[in-house]
Design an enzyme around this catalytic site. Structure first.
Site, mmCIF file in Angstrom:
data_model
loop_
_atom_site.group_PDB
_atom_site.id
_atom_site.type_symbol
_atom_site.label_atom_id
_atom_site.label_comp_id
_atom_site.label_asym_id
_atom_site.label_seq_id
_atom_site.Cartn_x
_atom_site.Cartn_y
_atom_site.Cartn_z
ATOM 1 N N ASN A 25 -2.595 12.976 -4.089
ATOM 2 C CA ASN A 25 -3.763 13.422 -4.866
ATOM 3 C C ASN A 25 -4.119 14.867 -4.516
ATOM 4 O OD1 ASN A 25 -4.553 11.387 -6.612
ATOM 5 N ND2 ASN A 25 -5.648 10.260 -5.022
ATOM 6 N N ASP B 203 -2.745 9.329 -10.723
ATOM 7 C CA ASP B 203 -2.830 8.187 -11.649
ATOM 8 C C ASP B 203 -1.464 7.897 -12.281
ATOM 9 O OD1 ASP B 203 -5.478 7.972 -11.134
ATOM 10 O OD2 ASP B 203 -6.189 8.564 -13.116
ATOM 11 N N ASP C 215 0.856 -1.197 0.000
ATOM 12 C CA ASP C 215 0.000 0.000 0.000
ATOM 13 C C ASP C 215 0.892 1.248 0.000
ATOM 14 O OD1 ASP C 215 -3.116 0.693 0.857
ATOM 15 O OD2 ASP C 215 -1.662 2.221 1.478
ATOM 16 N N ILE C 216 0.563 2.190 -0.882
ATOM 17 C CA ILE C 216 1.351 3.434 -0.946
ATOM 18 C C ILE C 216 0.985 4.306 0.263
ATOM 19 C CG2 ILE C 216 1.862 5.486 -2.331
ATOM 20 C CD1 ILE C 216 1.090 3.861 -4.824
ATOM 21 N N GLU D 188 -4.903 2.345 -4.190
ATOM 22 C CA GLU D 188 -3.430 2.372 -4.132
ATOM 23 C C GLU D 188 -2.929 1.139 -3.395
ATOM 24 O OE1 GLU D 188 -5.116 2.892 -1.211
ATOM 25 O OE2 GLU D 188 -3.418 3.907 -0.264
#
Ligand SMILES: Nc1nc2c(ncn2[C@@H]2O[C@H](COP(=O)(O)OP(=O)(O)OP(=O)(O)O)[C@@H](O)[C@H]2O)c(=O)[nH]1
Length: 312
Positions: A192, A201, A184-185, A227
């Site tokens: 964002n 994206d 997971d980022i 993500e």
């Protein structure tokens, strides 16, 4: 009164046989071609004149040597020919498909007559074969669309479930190790918020590329959520999985992600939960739940780290 057979029937038939796109040949008991039309001769990459009177085996050998006419994929022609004779001598009637170097396909019918002669007829099925190939290609394309995450190009959630099930069954059957990473980022919302969704994206795409570049061909990277990614690692035990996870974490932390819109680079970190197959597991869900819990620990532990699943 039944109409009598016209005297010139043979001439009419021969005229038709010359014009048809199909092929026809007659071979006598000495295995020599005693009659053939032009399309039959082209199966051997030769002319009617050249084929007539020749042994069919010599014509086939010529086709193999010159790579003209029928495609014969073999390093040992004599062995191939012996197998063919065995195949054709058993039955009175044989049907098979054959393809030529010029792209044509024929559906062949071979009739062994009691007289010892053989009639070979072939219907041109090239259009049918091309349509079949186009359909297969379209099917493959749809299959890949259905299983691919359109943003990143890696497997999507649907595909993850399929391949996870498959790899789990294989590992259980052959008693092989299997591991799963849930990746997971960190703070992706901030990316964002700061750079916009389009740039977010772009980061996701690049992240998937970096990650995929560190995995083996047999590993599968999937995007299972915004993500959130998984990496299924067949034939990998927990030590191996931790090594790969740490390699991915370190590489991503050092990587400069490019944002086209603002023409700038940015760094990011990821958290990873890792789990490996244990005896009591009944499905990939068990591995996923453990890896997900480990991921939660990695997040709580400060992010930018790999945590191994606890077995309790
Ligand atoms: N650009 C982009 N953003 C997405 C996509 N899918 C999900 N997201 C965003 O990913 C962010 C995930 O945020 P959170 O779940 O709060 O997690 P986070 O900010 O990464 O924080 P931690 O995971 O706790 O480190 C949200 O802002 C989602 O809108 C996507 O396809 N594209």
């Amino acid at each position: 009164m039944p109409k009598s057979t016209p005297a010139n029937l043979e001439a009419i038939l021969l005229e038709g046989i010359e014009i048809t796109p199909n092929c026809l040949g007659v071979i006598n008991s000495d295995k020599e071609v005693i009659y053939c039309n032009q399309h039959f001769a082209s199966i051997f990459g030769t002319t009617v004149q050249n084929a007539t009177g020749k042994k069919s085996a010599d014509l086939l050998r010529n086709a193999w040597e010159t790579k003209q006419g029928v495609i014969i994929n073999t390093d040992n022609f004599e062995q191939w020919l012996a197998n063919l004779h065995k195949l054709h001598s058993d039955k009175a009637l044989n049907q098979y498909e054959t393809d030529l170097t010029d792209g044509r396909w024929f559906k062949m019918t071979r009739i062994n007559l009691d007289s010892g002669n053989t009639i070979i007829m072939g219907v041109d099925i090239t259009e049918l074969k091309n349509a079949q190939k186009a359909l297969e290609d379209a099917h493959q394309h749809i299959e890949s669309l259905v299983n691919t995450d359109q943003l990143t190009g890696v497997h999507n959630r649907r595909s993850y479930h399929q391949l996870a099930k498959h790899e789990f069954a294989r590992a259980m059957r052959f008693n092989q190790p299997l591991s799963l990473l849930v990746i997971d980022i960190d703070y992706f919302k901030t990316i964002n918020d700061n750079f916009g969704h389009v740039s977010g994206d772009e980061i996701l795409k690049e992240f998937a590329q970096v990650c995929n570049g560190l995995l083996r061909q047999s590993d599968s990277l999937s995007r299972i959520g915004g993500e959130e990614f998984t990496a299924v690692l067949p034939m990998t035990d927990h030590d191996g999985a931790m090594l790969i996870a740490e390699r991915i974490r370190a590489k991503v932390a050092k990587h400069l992600f490019y944002i086209t819109q603002s023409e700038q680079h940015l760094t990011l970190t990821i958290s990873i939960g890792s789990s490996s197959l244990i005896e009591r597991d009944t499905s990939m869900k068990d591995l996923f739940n453990r890896a997900d819990k480990a991921l939660y620990c990695a997040k709580r532990g400060g992010r930018n780290q790999v945590q191994q699943a606890q077995i309790c």
